[in-house]
Design a protein around this motif. Structure first.
Motif, PDB file in Angstrom:
ATOM      1  N   ALA A   1       0.827  -1.214   0.000  1.00  7.57           N
ATOM      2  CA  ALA A   1       0.000   0.000   0.000  1.00  7.57           C
ATOM      3  C   ALA A   1       0.860   1.263   0.000  1.00  7.57           C
ATOM      4  CB  ALA A   1      -0.947  -0.006   1.191  1.00  7.57           C
ATOM      5  N   ALA A   2       1.909   1.264   0.814  1.00 11.74           N
ATOM      6  CA  ALA A   2       2.794   2.426   0.889  1.00 11.74           C
ATOM      7  C   ALA A   2       3.532   2.639  -0.425  1.00 11.74           C
ATOM      8  CB  ALA A   2       3.786   2.254   2.037  1.00 11.74           C
ATOM      9  N   ILE A   3       3.953   1.561  -1.064  1.00 11.61           N
ATOM     10  CA  ILE A   3       4.641   1.664  -2.348  1.00 11.61           C
ATOM     11  C   ILE A   3       3.708   2.265  -3.401  1.00 11.61           C
ATOM     12  CG2 ILE A   3       5.657   0.328  -4.240  1.00 11.61           C
ATOM     13  CD1 ILE A   3       6.624  -1.690  -2.081  1.00 11.61           C
ATOM     14  N   ILE A   4       2.473   1.777  -3.434  1.00  6.20           N
ATOM     15  CA  ILE A   4       1.491   2.280  -4.394  1.00  6.20           C
ATOM     16  C   ILE A   4       1.238   3.767  -4.188  1.00  6.20           C
ATOM     17  CG2 ILE A   4      -0.939   2.136  -5.098  1.00  6.20           C
ATOM     18  CD1 ILE A   4      -0.760  -0.876  -4.245  1.00  6.20           C
ATOM     19  N   ASP A   5       1.040   4.179  -2.941  1.00  6.40           N
ATOM     20  CA  ASP A   5       0.755   5.583  -2.655  1.00  6.40           C
ATOM     21  C   ASP A   5       1.914   6.486  -3.054  1.00  6.40           C
ATOM     22  OD1 ASP A   5      -1.774   5.080  -1.710  1.00  6.40           O
ATOM     23  OD2 ASP A   5      -1.184   5.011   0.403  1.00  6.40           O
ATOM     24  N   ALA A   6       3.147   6.018  -2.854  1.00  7.26           N
ATOM     25  CA  ALA A   6       4.319   6.816  -3.221  1.00  7.26           C
ATOM     26  C   ALA A   6       4.359   7.043  -4.731  1.00  7.26           C
ATOM     27  CB  ALA A   6       5.598   6.122  -2.753  1.00  7.26           C
ATOM     28  N   TYR A   7       4.060   6.034  -5.506  1.00  9.11           N
ATOM     29  CA  TYR A   7       4.032   6.184  -6.963  1.00  9.11           C
ATOM     30  C   TYR A   7       2.897   7.109  -7.397  1.00  9.11           C
ATOM     31  CZ  TYR A   7       7.597   2.757  -8.302  1.00  9.11           C
ATOM     32  OH  TYR A   7       8.778   2.102  -8.521  1.00  9.11           O
ATOM     33  N   ALA A   8       1.724   6.964  -6.767  1.00  7.78           N
ATOM     34  CA  ALA A   8       0.580   7.807  -7.127  1.00  7.78           C
ATOM     35  C   ALA A   8       0.870   9.279  -6.847  1.00  7.78           C
ATOM     36  CB  ALA A   8      -0.659   7.355  -6.369  1.00  7.78           C
ATOM     37  N   GLU A   9       1.623   9.545  -5.796  1.00  4.06           N
ATOM     38  CA  GLU A   9       1.978  10.932  -5.463  1.00  4.06           C
ATOM     39  C   GLU A   9       2.991  11.502  -6.454  1.00  4.06           C
ATOM     40  OE1 GLU A   9       3.326  10.965  -1.441  1.00  4.06           O
ATOM     41  OE2 GLU A   9       1.367  10.408  -0.602  1.00  4.06           O
ATOM     42  N   SER A  10       3.800  10.643  -7.035  1.00  6.84           N
ATOM     43  CA  SER A  10       4.875  11.122  -7.912  1.00  6.84           C
ATOM     44  C   SER A  10       4.469  11.221  -9.380  1.00  6.84           C
ATOM     45  CB  SER A  10       6.088  10.201  -7.804  1.00  6.84           C
ATOM     46  OG  SER A  10       5.794   8.911  -8.318  1.00  6.84           O
ATOM     47  N   ASP A  11       3.357  10.554  -9.768  1.00  5.29           N
ATOM     48  CA  ASP A  11       2.938  10.543 -11.173  1.00  5.29           C
ATOM     49  C   ASP A  11       1.416  10.615 -11.217  1.00  5.29           C
ATOM     50  OD1 ASP A  11       2.314   9.893 -13.891  1.00  5.29           O
ATOM     51  OD2 ASP A  11       4.181   8.750 -14.072  1.00  5.29           O
ATOM     52  N   LYS A  12       0.888  11.690 -11.759  1.00  8.86           N
ATOM     53  CA  LYS A  12      -0.559  11.920 -11.767  1.00  8.86           C
ATOM     54  C   LYS A  12      -1.314  10.916 -12.637  1.00  8.86           C
ATOM     55  CE  LYS A  12      -0.376  15.377 -15.496  1.00  8.86           C
ATOM     56  NZ  LYS A  12      -0.672  16.782 -15.867  1.00  8.86           N
ATOM     57  N   ARG A  13      -0.590  10.180 -13.468  1.00 11.99           N
ATOM     58  CA  ARG A  13      -1.238   9.154 -14.295  1.00 11.99           C
ATOM     59  C   ARG A  13      -1.539   7.887 -13.502  1.00 11.99           C
ATOM     60  NH1 ARG A  13       3.217   8.715 -18.914  1.00 11.99           N
ATOM     61  NH2 ARG A  13       4.453   8.704 -16.984  1.00 11.99           N
ATOM     62  N   ILE A  14      -1.020   7.784 -12.304  1.00 17.35           N
ATOM     63  CA  ILE A  14      -1.205   6.593 -11.473  1.00 17.35           C
ATOM     64  C   ILE A  14      -2.284   6.858 -10.436  1.00 17.35           C
ATOM     65  CG2 ILE A  14      -0.105   4.991  -9.856  1.00 17.35           C
ATOM     66  CD1 ILE A  14       2.557   5.580 -11.262  1.00 17.35           C
ATOM     67  N   LYS A  15      -3.298   6.002 -10.405  1.00 18.95           N
ATOM     68  CA  LYS A  15      -4.408   6.122  -9.464  1.00 18.95           C
ATOM     69  C   LYS A  15      -4.361   4.958  -8.478  1.00 18.95           C
ATOM     70  CE  LYS A  15      -7.387   8.241 -12.977  1.00 18.95           C
ATOM     71  NZ  LYS A  15      -8.664   8.120 -13.728  1.00 18.95           N
ATOM     72  N   ALA A  16      -4.393   5.265  -7.198  1.00 20.79           N
ATOM     73  CA  ALA A  16      -4.368   4.248  -6.149  1.00 20.79           C
ATOM     74  C   ALA A  16      -5.763   4.070  -5.566  1.00 20.79           C
ATOM     75  CB  ALA A  16      -3.383   4.638  -5.051  1.00 20.79           C
ATOM     76  N   ILE A  17      -6.205   2.840  -5.477  1.00 21.25           N
ATOM     77  CA  ILE A  17      -7.472   2.503  -4.844  1.00 21.25           C
ATOM     78  C   ILE A  17      -7.183   1.463  -3.765  1.00 21.25           C
ATOM     79  CG2 ILE A  17      -9.776   1.523  -5.155  1.00 21.25           C
ATOM     80  CD1 ILE A  17      -9.614   2.357  -8.110  1.00 21.25           C
ATOM     81  N   HIS A  18      -7.641   1.721  -2.559  1.00 26.55           N
ATOM     82  CA  HIS A  18      -7.438   0.777  -1.452  1.00 26.55           C
ATOM     83  C   HIS A  18      -8.794   0.245  -1.001  1.00 26.55           C
ATOM     84  CE1 HIS A  18      -3.213   2.015  -1.009  1.00 26.55           C
ATOM     85  NE2 HIS A  18      -3.653   3.258  -1.199  1.00 26.55           N
ATOM     86  N   LYS A  19      -8.859  -1.058  -0.797  1.00 26.44           N
ATOM     87  CA  LYS A  19     -10.105  -1.670  -0.325  1.00 26.44           C
ATOM     88  C   LYS A  19      -9.783  -2.910   0.500  1.00 26.44           C
ATOM     89  CE  LYS A  19     -11.011  -4.602  -4.393  1.00 26.44           C
ATOM     90  NZ  LYS A  19     -10.835  -5.867  -3.655  1.00 26.44           N
ATOM     91  N   SER A  20     -10.809  -3.466   1.129  1.00 23.82           N
ATOM     92  CA  SER A  20     -10.627  -4.704   1.879  1.00 23.82           C
ATOM     93  C   SER A  20     -10.398  -5.856   0.914  1.00 23.82           C
ATOM     94  CB  SER A  20     -11.852  -4.986   2.751  1.00 23.82           C
ATOM     95  OG  SER A  20     -13.013  -5.089   1.947  1.00 23.82           O
ATOM     96  N   ASN A  21      -9.912  -6.956   1.427  1.00 24.25           N
ATOM     97  CA  ASN A  21      -9.556  -8.100   0.590  1.00 24.25           C
ATOM     98  C   ASN A  21     -10.802  -8.848   0.121  1.00 24.25           C
ATOM     99  OD1 ASN A  21      -8.490 -11.389   0.926  1.00 24.25           O
ATOM    100  ND2 ASN A  21      -7.547 -10.007  -0.549  1.00 24.25           N
ATOM    101  N   THR A  22     -11.154  -8.625  -1.146  1.00 25.12           N
ATOM    102  CA  THR A  22     -12.317  -9.303  -1.731  1.00 25.12           C
ATOM    103  C   THR A  22     -11.940 -10.095  -2.979  1.00 25.12           C
ATOM    104  OG1 THR A  22     -12.860  -7.291  -2.981  1.00 25.12           O
ATOM    105  CG2 THR A  22     -13.968  -7.616  -0.854  1.00 25.12           C
ATOM    106  N   GLY A  23     -10.653 -10.152  -3.289  1.00 21.77           N
ATOM    107  CA  GLY A  23     -10.198 -10.972  -4.399  1.00 21.77           C
ATOM    108  C   GLY A  23      -9.826 -10.197  -5.651  1.00 21.77           C
ATOM    109  N   GLN A  24      -9.044 -10.862  -6.497  1.00 25.44           N
ATOM    110  CA  GLN A  24      -8.512 -10.229  -7.699  1.00 25.44           C
ATOM    111  C   GLN A  24      -9.602  -9.866  -8.695  1.00 25.44           C
ATOM    112  OE1 GLN A  24      -4.506 -10.920 -10.015  1.00 25.44           O
ATOM    113  NE2 GLN A  24      -5.853 -12.637 -10.441  1.00 25.44           N
ATOM    114  N   ALA A  25     -10.600 -10.734  -8.855  1.00 26.62           N
ATOM    115  CA  ALA A  25     -11.669 -10.450  -9.825  1.00 26.62           C
ATOM    116  C   ALA A  25     -12.423  -9.181  -9.443  1.00 26.62           C
ATOM    117  CB  ALA A  25     -12.632 -11.635  -9.914  1.00 26.62           C
ATOM    118  N   ASP A  26     -12.755  -9.056  -8.176  1.00 27.07           N
ATOM    119  CA  ASP A  26     -13.466  -7.865  -7.700  1.00 27.07           C
ATOM    120  C   ASP A  26     -12.619  -6.614  -7.926  1.00 27.07           C
ATOM    121  OD1 ASP A  26     -15.677  -6.586  -6.534  1.00 27.07           O
ATOM    122  OD2 ASP A  26     -14.758  -6.642  -4.547  1.00 27.07           O
TER     123      ASP A  26
END
Length: 202
Positions: free
Chosen positions: A45-70
Motif C-alpha cells: 500500500a505504501a509503495i502504491i501511494d508513493a508512486y501515485a503521489e509522484s505521477d498523476k497518471r497513477i491512481k491508487a485505490i485501497h479496499k478490503s480483501n475481496t479478491g482479484q476479480a473484484d
C-alpha cells in the motif's frame, strides 16, 4: 486517455516496484495506471501511494480483501481509456509493450491485440510465440481461445478495446479470466497477433 492499465495487488512488495516501473517506463506515454490494493498487509500500500503521489497518471485505490476479480472489475469501472491492458503485480512489461499493441489495433483495424510473452524463471526466460496469423477473424479466435492452445485466456498478453469489456468477472471463482475473456472475444470482429515477446510472466 488512450490506454488504461489495470493492476490488482495483494502482498507483492518484493516485485511491485518492478511492475509499476515497467509501466512508467513505457515508450508509449498516453496511459493511466489504476492500481487496486486488495487489502495488502505488507508494504504494498505504501509503495502504491508513493508512486501515485509522484505521477498523476497513477491512481491508487485501497479496499478490503475481496479478491482479484473484484479488484479488476472495480478498476475497469473506473477506467477512462479507449483501450484496456492488464498487468499482474509480480510481472513486468517490455518497454514497448503498449506502443506495439496500440499500433496493432490501430494499423490492422482489430478489436484485440495479443503479443507473445516470456515465462521468466530464476534461471532464465522461455519465449512463447504462436504461429497465429497477424489478423484473425472472430470465429477462428473464439475456437482458439476455447481450445486454450494458441490463444490463452490470460488477460496480461492482450490489449482490448474498452467497449468489449461489458461482462464482469465472476467474484466467487478461481480462473476468473478463463470465465470471462472468451465472452469479451465474442464482442470482437477481428483480433491481431504480434509474434514478439512483450510481457514477462514470473
Amino acid at each position: 486517455m488512450k490506454v488504461s492499465v489495470i493492476m490488482s495487488v495483494y502482498n507483492t512488495e518484493l516485485y511491485l516496484q518492478q511492475a509499476i516501473d515497467s509501466v512508467v517506463q513505457q515508450t508509449f506515454s498516453d496511459w493511466e495506471l489504476i492500481i487496486v490494493d486488495d487489502g495488502s498487509t505488507d508494504k504494498s500500500a505504501a509503495i502504491i501511494d508513493a508512486y501515485a503521489e509522484s505521477d498523476k497518471r497513477i491512481k491508487a485505490i485501497h479496499k478490503s480483501n475481496t479478491g482479484q476479480a473484484d479488484s479488476r472489475n472495480l478498476a475497469i469501472e473506473r477506467s477512462n481509456g479507449e483501450y484496456v491492458a492488464f498487468i499482474d503485480s509480480d510481472d513486468w512489461y517490455e518497454p514497448n509493450y503498449l506502443e506495439y499493441l496500440v499500433q496493432v489495433i490501430e494499423n490492422r483495424d482489430v478489436d484485440v491485440a495479443i503479443s507473445g510473452y516470456f515465462l521468466s524463471y530464476k534461471t532464465g526466460k522461455k519465449e512463447i510465440i504462436s504461429d497465429l496469423d497477424s489478423v484473425i477473424d472472430a470465429n477462428t479466435a473464439f475456437v482458439e481461445i476455447v481450445e486454450d492452445k494458441k490463444i490463452k485466456s490470460f488477460l496480461w498478453d492482450k490489449l482490448f478495446k474498452r467497449k468489449l469489456l461489458t461482462e464482469q468477472m465472476p467474484i466467487a471463482s478461481y480462473y476468473e479470466d478463463y470465465a470471462t475473456v472468451f465472452k469479451w472475444f465474442l464482442q470482437a470482429k477481428k483480433i491481431g497477433y504480434l509474434p514478439l515477446p512483450l510481457y514477462n510472466y514470473r
